[in-house]
Structure formats: C-alpha cells, structure tokens
Motif scaffolding. Structure first.
Motif: not given
Length: 287
Positions: A102-115
């Motif tokens: 329910d908090d898309q920002v968390i997933a987005h931040t982890l994806i950016d970190h991985t990229l």
C-alpha cells in the motif's frame, strides 16, 4: 557496511545491507503477499533465497548477490530487495522484492537503489524462481510493486496464470483413474490417467508436497481425449487428497495476443476445479 539515506524519496528511511536480525520482519513482509496455496515462507527458505537460486547452468549463473533492506525512521524494516549480476549476458537481475504494497514509494525507492547499482545495463526483474516463490511477480496481489517497476521504465514480459485448487472440495473417487509411479526429478509422482476400461488418456507430473501443498508441474492429454478429461483429472486430484495433499497449484503460460478460453489445457484445469487467483509476469528494463 554501506548505508544510504533516502530523504528525497521518503523522509527518514535508510537502505542498508540485510542482517540476520532483520529475518523476522522480512518474513512478515513476505507473508503479507502470500498467494493462495503458496507455502508459508520459513527461516530456512529465506536463508536459501539469500544464498541465491540453485545453479542452473552457465547461462543462469549469478555473481555479486546482494540483499538490502529499507528501514523507517523508527528502525522498522519496511522493504527488502535482492539482486545480482549475470555474467553470461552482462545483465542485472532483480531476484525478489518485498515491501508494504500500500506504499508504492517504498518499492520505487528500492528499485531505484538497485538500478543505481547496475548502471547502464539491461535489468531483468522476477525472471528466476527462488526458494521463496515461482518466477514472475503477481500482478494482482503485488499491484504497488508492478506500478513501481513500470514507473521506473520496466516493461511487462511473459506471463503465467497461477491456478489454485483446494482438494478438500473434491468428491470421493468412484473408480481408479490413475496409476502413480515415483518421480525423482523433480521428486514426486508421475501420473497416468486412464478410462474405466484402462485406456490411457494422458499423463501428469506432481511434486512432493511442501507442507500440504503440491505443484502440478504439467499435464498432457492424448489426441481426441479432451471431452471428459476434466473428470479424470478431478478424480486424480482426489487420489492425491487421499495421500494428505490439501492444496495444489499450477502455472499455465499466457500469450499476450491469444484468448485464454481457446487454451484447452487451461479450460481442463478450470473444469477440474482450479481457479485463477493471479497472473505472474517477468519484467525487463533496457538501458
């Protein structure tokens, strides 16, 4: 230990390497997105996932496996991501990611970190099975993570229908419709479906259960034997229920431009009592 403060994306959160003390909270995140029939993740399963997928040959070999967690300002683990490099093609691989959906920002931040870790290279996400799950991200259960991937430039690739059946709903077998022999690869049973008169109509492969859930790896039908085959498959599943299996799951490949109701094997599963509870998809991001 490298620690990254992530104030721009979400105030007060930190991304740092996973530590054994994070185990319980990471397992809670995994449990929150568990699919029907999917075995509950155990500490052993998480340890196996942290070690990486089993070696599946040179083309799938991984290097540089890392798992990071995101913690809130209060120190609570709110997300985890695991990634590695694939030397065969130079691509990055996002193996698994769990966060509060329910908090898309968390997933987005982890994806950016991985990229940021991968730089300018192709990245594949959720395209390998791990000790925690099948390959593919559930598009219904994990909507927040799907949106975060697409916002970060990933495109959806191949998919599978995730079909689930609770065997407790089955009626008792009226007569024997299956011959079971042991299978060693994978461990389980090879099943020969047959008519009342003994005529063979198809074959199936079922894995040994984890807990009380087994996987129907595949089922094939002999030509001209589709009309009543769902009855034989249903009775075969009742036979497995006699062996203590309470739930069974299977995957059916979906084609983007193909109407699924024209897939006879998918219809066979639905007629035998399976229900599609989700669809699993891999993702790719090109530099």
């Amino acid at each position: 230990m490298t620690v990254m403060q992530v104030g721009a994306k979400k105030a007060g959160v930190t991304v740092r390497p996973y530590s054994p003390q994070d185990q319980e909270q990471v397992l809670e995140l995994i449990a929150a997105s568990r699919l029907p029939g999917q075995p509950a993740a155990t500490p052993r399963m998480l340890d196996d996932a942290l070690a990486g997928p089993p070696d599946a040959g040179e083309q799938r070999r991984l290097e540089g496996l890392e798992t990071d967690v995101m913690t809130s300002a209060e120190g609570r683990v709110v997300g985890a991501v695991s990634s590695a490099f694939r030397p065969a093609d130079g691509a990055g691989v996002l193996l698994w990611l769990h966060s509060q959906e329910d908090d898309q920002v968390i997933a987005h931040t982890l994806i950016d970190h991985t990229l940021q870790r991968f730089g300018r290279r192709t990245v594949h996400a959720f395209d390998m099975a791990t000790a925690l799950s099948f390959a593919g991200l559930p598009s219904r259960t994990r909507r927040g993570t799907c949106r975060a991937l697409e916002t970060s430039g990933f495109t959806r690739q191949e998919g599978w229908s995730y079909l689930h059946h609770r065997l407790a709903t089955l009626r008792p077998r009226l007569y024997a419709v299956a011959d079971l022999t042991e299978s060693t690869s994978p461990p389980g049973w090879r099943i020969h479906l047959r008519e009342r008169d003994g005529t063979r109509i198809g074959e199936a492969l079922v894995t040994l259960p984890v807990g009380d859930t087994a996987i129907l790896e595949w089922v094939t039908l002999h030509p001209g034997r589709h009309a009543l085959s769902h009855i034989q498959l249903e009775q075969c599943l009742a036979h497995l229920a006699d062996r203590g299996i309470r739930e069974i799951v299977t995957l059916r490949t979906t084609q983007p431009d193909h109407e699924t109701h024209h897939d006879p094997l998918r219809q066979l599963h639905l007629q035998a009592g399976f229900h599609e509870t989700d669809q699993l998809h891999t993702y790719t991001r090109r530099p």
